[in-house]
Design a protein around this motif. Sequence first.
Motif, PDB file in Angstrom:
ATOM      1  N   ARG A 176     -13.375 -78.595 -51.350  1.00  0.00           N
ATOM      2  CA  ARG A 176     -13.764 -77.334 -51.967  1.00  0.00           C
ATOM      3  C   ARG A 176     -12.806 -77.028 -53.102  1.00  0.00           C
ATOM      4  O   ARG A 176     -11.681 -77.551 -53.129  1.00  0.00           O
ATOM      5  N   ILE A 177     -13.216 -76.154 -54.010  1.00  0.00           N
ATOM      6  CA  ILE A 177     -12.341 -75.762 -55.109  1.00  0.00           C
ATOM      7  C   ILE A 177     -11.525 -74.554 -54.650  1.00  0.00           C
ATOM      8  O   ILE A 177     -11.979 -73.414 -54.728  1.00  0.00           O
ATOM      9  N   TYR A 178     -10.322 -74.824 -54.151  1.00  0.00           N
ATOM     10  CA  TYR A 178      -9.436 -73.752 -53.731  1.00  0.00           C
ATOM     11  C   TYR A 178      -8.628 -73.246 -54.923  1.00  0.00           C
ATOM     12  O   TYR A 178      -8.264 -74.014 -55.817  1.00  0.00           O
ATOM     13  N   THR A 179      -8.348 -71.947 -54.923  1.00  0.00           N
ATOM     14  CA  THR A 179      -7.460 -71.342 -55.902  1.00  0.00           C
ATOM     15  C   THR A 179      -6.293 -70.714 -55.136  1.00  0.00           C
ATOM     16  O   THR A 179      -6.290 -70.669 -53.899  1.00  0.00           O
ATOM     17  N   PHE A 223      -9.209 -81.998 -57.277  1.00  0.00           N
ATOM     18  CA  PHE A 223     -10.189 -81.041 -57.796  1.00  0.00           C
ATOM     19  C   PHE A 223      -9.971 -79.685 -57.120  1.00  0.00           C
ATOM     20  O   PHE A 223     -10.709 -79.290 -56.212  1.00  0.00           O
ATOM     21  N   GLU A 224      -8.918 -78.992 -57.534  1.00  0.00           N
ATOM     22  CA  GLU A 224      -8.605 -77.667 -57.014  1.00  0.00           C
ATOM     23  C   GLU A 224      -7.766 -76.945 -58.058  1.00  0.00           C
ATOM     24  O   GLU A 224      -7.229 -77.561 -58.988  1.00  0.00           O
ATOM     25  N   ASN A 225      -7.650 -75.635 -57.910  1.00  0.00           N
ATOM     26  CA  ASN A 225      -6.929 -74.831 -58.889  1.00  0.00           C
ATOM     27  C   ASN A 225      -5.732 -74.099 -58.283  1.00  0.00           C
ATOM     28  O   ASN A 225      -5.241 -73.128 -58.855  1.00  0.00           O
ATOM     29  N   ARG A 234      -8.470 -79.813 -48.302  1.00  0.00           N
ATOM     30  CA  ARG A 234      -8.246 -79.824 -49.747  1.00  0.00           C
ATOM     31  C   ARG A 234      -8.970 -81.015 -50.368  1.00  0.00           C
ATOM     32  O   ARG A 234      -8.939 -82.116 -49.840  1.00  0.00           O
ATOM     33  N   ASP A 250      -6.470 -75.016 -63.943  1.00  0.00           N
ATOM     34  CA  ASP A 250      -7.904 -75.217 -64.157  1.00  0.00           C
ATOM     35  C   ASP A 250      -8.128 -76.726 -64.257  1.00  0.00           C
ATOM     36  O   ASP A 250      -7.864 -77.331 -65.280  1.00  0.00           O
ATOM     37  N   ARG A 262     -10.641 -78.439 -64.630  1.00  0.00           N
ATOM     38  CA  ARG A 262     -11.650 -78.885 -65.594  1.00  0.00           C
ATOM     39  C   ARG A 262     -11.114 -78.964 -67.023  1.00  0.00           C
ATOM     40  O   ARG A 262     -11.771 -79.524 -67.902  1.00  0.00           O
TER      41      ARG A 262
END
Length: 549
Positions: free
Chosen positions: A159-162, A253-255, A156, A228, A230
Amino acid sequence: MKFVLLAGALALSASAAQAQATAPTRAPPPAAAPAPPNLDPIFATWNRPDAPGCAVGVGRNGRTVLTRAWGSSDLEHGVRNSPQTVFESGSIAKQFTAAALLTLVQDGRVALTDDVRKYIPELPDYGRPITLEQLLNHTSGLRDWGEVAQIGGWPRGSRIYTNREAVQIATRQTRLNYAPGEEYSYTNTGYNLAALVVQRVSGRSLAEFSQERLFRPLGMAKTQWRDDFRKVVPGRAIAYRWTGRSWEQDMPFENTYGHGALLTTIADLLTWNEALAQGRLGPVVTAELQRQSKLNDGRTIAYARGVFVDRHFAALEIAHGGATAGYRTWLARYPEQGLSVALLCNAADANTAVLGHKVVDRFIPPPAPAPGAPPLPVAPMDEVQRLAGLYVNDRTGAVMELAAAQGALRVQGGPALQFVAPGRYAGAGGDISFAGEGFTRRTQEGEVQAFRRVAPWSPSAAELAAAAGRYVSAEADAVHLLNVQGGRLVLQADDRPSAAVALTPIYADTFRISGPDTVRLVRGPDGRVQALSFWGPRIRDLRSVRAGD
């Protein structure tokens, strides 16, 4: 004329006297509320503009009695923390996810006894159903998706995990850590799945459902899910960690959300606690959120649904902490005293449970030590030296190294164990009893864990070379490369060479990866290494098989 005026004045005086005599007696003005305690000494480390810090709020019987903040929310722009600063909650968020699911239970749309596959059929059938309740109380046996992702080479933050990726990782797991309901083991996966259940049953995302049924009705205007990263959030604190030389940003930095990722303030958290105290969320949510869970064998555990139920000295405590990236948090309430404490920090080295309890102790003074209490017994040094060594729990993979240091038996790098009687100690999460070449640890929940003594291992160059190779894990969606470099085995995912890690041998065929995480060599009948087996606090025996086997 003077007589008339005098008579009028006398009449007015008599009338006023009569009115005063018949008016209700007015209560004396209330005594001024005692001044709140000075918390600056507790947070002195953070009371400076060139460091991150904390915000704390204290409520009593529905009234906010104290809000304070220390340190900076944005070191680049010189913005100080304030009681209005927005922080990320960490795992405090779990009680909000639990409340959303319990709202659907209250509505009659789901039941805690439902099989999760009724709503998420893509999950594997493990032979025994996993209930919605087991998602909420961490007894499902599900592996933590974040630890699986780390084994795959992309932890974690890398990468940008959702939530879709989190669920996808869960659906790839062919085995559980243990049978559902047999044990308690903290796992974020259950709460990501609970968020998906809310979405599929209600037809709205957890974020939308929470706003409609929880946040807006309670007036929690600054609380929202961070789905989100961002998105611009006015007043949000940046999270930091100390590198040893300077502060650096440590943001999530993940969703993914549901397991964490709630943006909130101390005021909104105090509002939430008061709503629970008053039962404003309804009888089912109020009762079930804090109902302690039971394992299959009937043992009661401290975890309820998104909160721990415990005692702080004599006071009933309903609390949970949180840690995501560089955010550290803690939320507690003490219903018998009508007290709530909300603590939010943007510094990774802030121990919020310790800081929070120091705040509590200013409002609920701990009991004074008994006068003339005898000194604590001291362990004989010959016993301490004899018991020092390396121990492993084969069921969980946990490794514990005990050392004779500073006149006591200590967990390596940690606190001393308290001597109780010959062969008996307290600490390290339970009561420890030594016998033969091992010990048993009985936890607060009554679980008995067996540890056996193992000998340290120094593999030869030939043994290291024999383990080197290419391994494949479908569950971690990874290809692992194991090579010998500089006399040590080095492990890496083939698509992430920058994250190679040198393995440290611990005991026979077992290496430490980092922290408590270990990897074991799995040998076939011929003694050849056939697979790697990964172990961690939230994952057991995830296999990566040698290519070609």
